[in-house]
Design a protein around this motif. Structure first.
Motif, short mmCIF file in Angstrom:
data_model
loop_
_atom_site.label_atom_id
_atom_site.label_comp_id
_atom_site.label_asym_id
_atom_site.label_seq_id
_atom_site.Cartn_x
_atom_site.Cartn_y
_atom_site.Cartn_z
N ARG A 193 1.05 -1.29 -0.01
CA ARG A 193 0.14 0.13 0.01
C ARG A 193 0.91 1.49 -0.14
NH1 ARG A 193 -0.10 -2.25 5.12
NH2 ARG A 193 0.58 -0.83 6.69
N ILE A 194 0.56 2.31 -0.14
CA ILE A 194 1.04 3.64 -0.39
C ILE A 194 0.25 4.61 0.67
CG2 ILE A 194 1.50 5.49 -1.66
CD1 ILE A 194 1.18 3.64 -4.28
N GLU A 195 1.13 5.19 1.56
CA GLU A 195 0.42 6.16 2.78
C GLU A 195 1.65 7.26 2.86
OE1 GLU A 195 1.01 3.67 6.62
OE2 GLU A 195 -0.78 3.05 5.60
N LYS A 196 0.92 8.45 2.74
CA LYS A 196 1.69 9.44 3.05
C LYS A 196 3.08 9.73 2.70
CE LYS A 196 -1.15 10.19 7.18
NZ LYS A 196 -1.35 10.10 8.48
N GLY A 197 3.38 9.44 1.29
CA GLY A 197 4.74 9.65 0.88
C GLY A 197 5.79 8.57 1.03
N LYS A 198 5.20 7.24 1.34
CA LYS A 198 5.99 6.20 1.67
C LYS A 198 5.25 4.98 1.07
CE LYS A 198 7.82 7.76 6.02
NZ LYS A 198 7.91 7.74 7.52
N ALA A 199 5.82 4.34 0.49
CA ALA A 199 5.39 2.72 -0.11
C ALA A 199 5.67 1.78 1.10
CB ALA A 199 5.95 2.29 -1.29
N ILE A 200 4.67 1.18 1.68
CA ILE A 200 4.77 0.01 2.35
C ILE A 200 5.02 -1.20 1.65
CG2 ILE A 200 3.49 -1.15 4.34
CD1 ILE A 200 4.20 1.83 4.72
N CYS A 201 6.10 -1.96 1.84
CA CYS A 201 6.44 -3.36 0.99
C CYS A 201 6.62 -4.46 1.99
CB CYS A 201 7.63 -2.65 0.41
SG CYS A 201 7.51 -1.24 -0.87
N ILE A 202 6.76 -5.50 1.27
CA ILE A 202 7.10 -6.61 1.98
C ILE A 202 7.94 -7.16 1.13
CG2 ILE A 202 4.88 -7.13 3.31
CD1 ILE A 202 4.28 -9.16 1.28
N LYS A 203 8.91 -8.10 1.61
CA LYS A 203 10.01 -8.86 0.88
C LYS A 203 9.20 -9.94 0.29
CE LYS A 203 14.74 -10.42 0.76
NZ LYS A 203 15.07 -9.86 -0.43
N GLU A 204 9.56 -10.30 -0.99
CA GLU A 204 9.04 -11.44 -1.48
C GLU A 204 9.90 -12.51 -1.15
OE1 GLU A 204 8.82 -10.03 -5.65
OE2 GLU A 204 6.54 -9.48 -5.40
N GLU A 205 9.10 -13.64 -1.02
CA GLU A 205 10.00 -15.00 -0.65
C GLU A 205 10.56 -15.41 -2.12
OE1 GLU A 205 7.97 -17.90 1.65
OE2 GLU A 205 6.97 -16.51 2.53
N GLN A 206 12.15 -15.75 -1.92
CA GLN A 206 12.90 -16.35 -3.07
C GLN A 206 12.02 -17.82 -3.42
OE1 GLN A 206 15.09 -14.72 -4.90
NE2 GLN A 206 15.01 -12.93 -3.36
N GLN A 207 12.03 -17.91 -4.75
CA GLN A 207 11.27 -19.04 -5.11
C GLN A 207 12.45 -20.10 -5.63
OE1 GLN A 207 8.26 -18.65 -7.85
NE2 GLN A 207 6.89 -17.48 -6.41
N SER A 208 12.46 -21.30 -5.28
CA SER A 208 13.63 -22.08 -5.70
C SER A 208 13.37 -23.20 -6.68
CB SER A 208 14.29 -23.03 -4.57
OG SER A 208 14.69 -22.21 -3.50
#
Length: 69
Positions: free
Chosen positions: A54-69
């Motif tokens: 999501r995007i809130e107040k000039g910041k992007a809230i991100c999660i790290k995607e898990e590496q697929q093997s």
């Protein structure tokens, strides 16, 4: 004098991280959809492996995607 050891950033899957969005994107984008596209592209280019939740107040809230093997 001893050289300082560089600190490695630890990103754990599932945790949320804040990524500051460049201020110029607010006046570059003409529509809300264009702004979101700019932010998604910025995060993809500058922080590979992160996905915008999501995007809130000039910041992007991100999660790290898990590496697929």
């Amino acid at each position: 004098m001893a050289k300082k050891k560089q600190v490695e950033k630890v990103h754990k899957p599932g945790l949320e991280y804040e990524v500051a969005i460049p201020h110029c994107y607010t006046w570059l984008a003409r529509t809300k959809q264009e702004y979101i596209a700019y932010v998604m592209g910025y995060v993809r280019a500058s922080h590979p492996g992160f996905r915008v939740v999501r995007i809130e107040k000039g910041k992007a809230i991100c999660i790290k995607e898990e590496q697929q093997s």
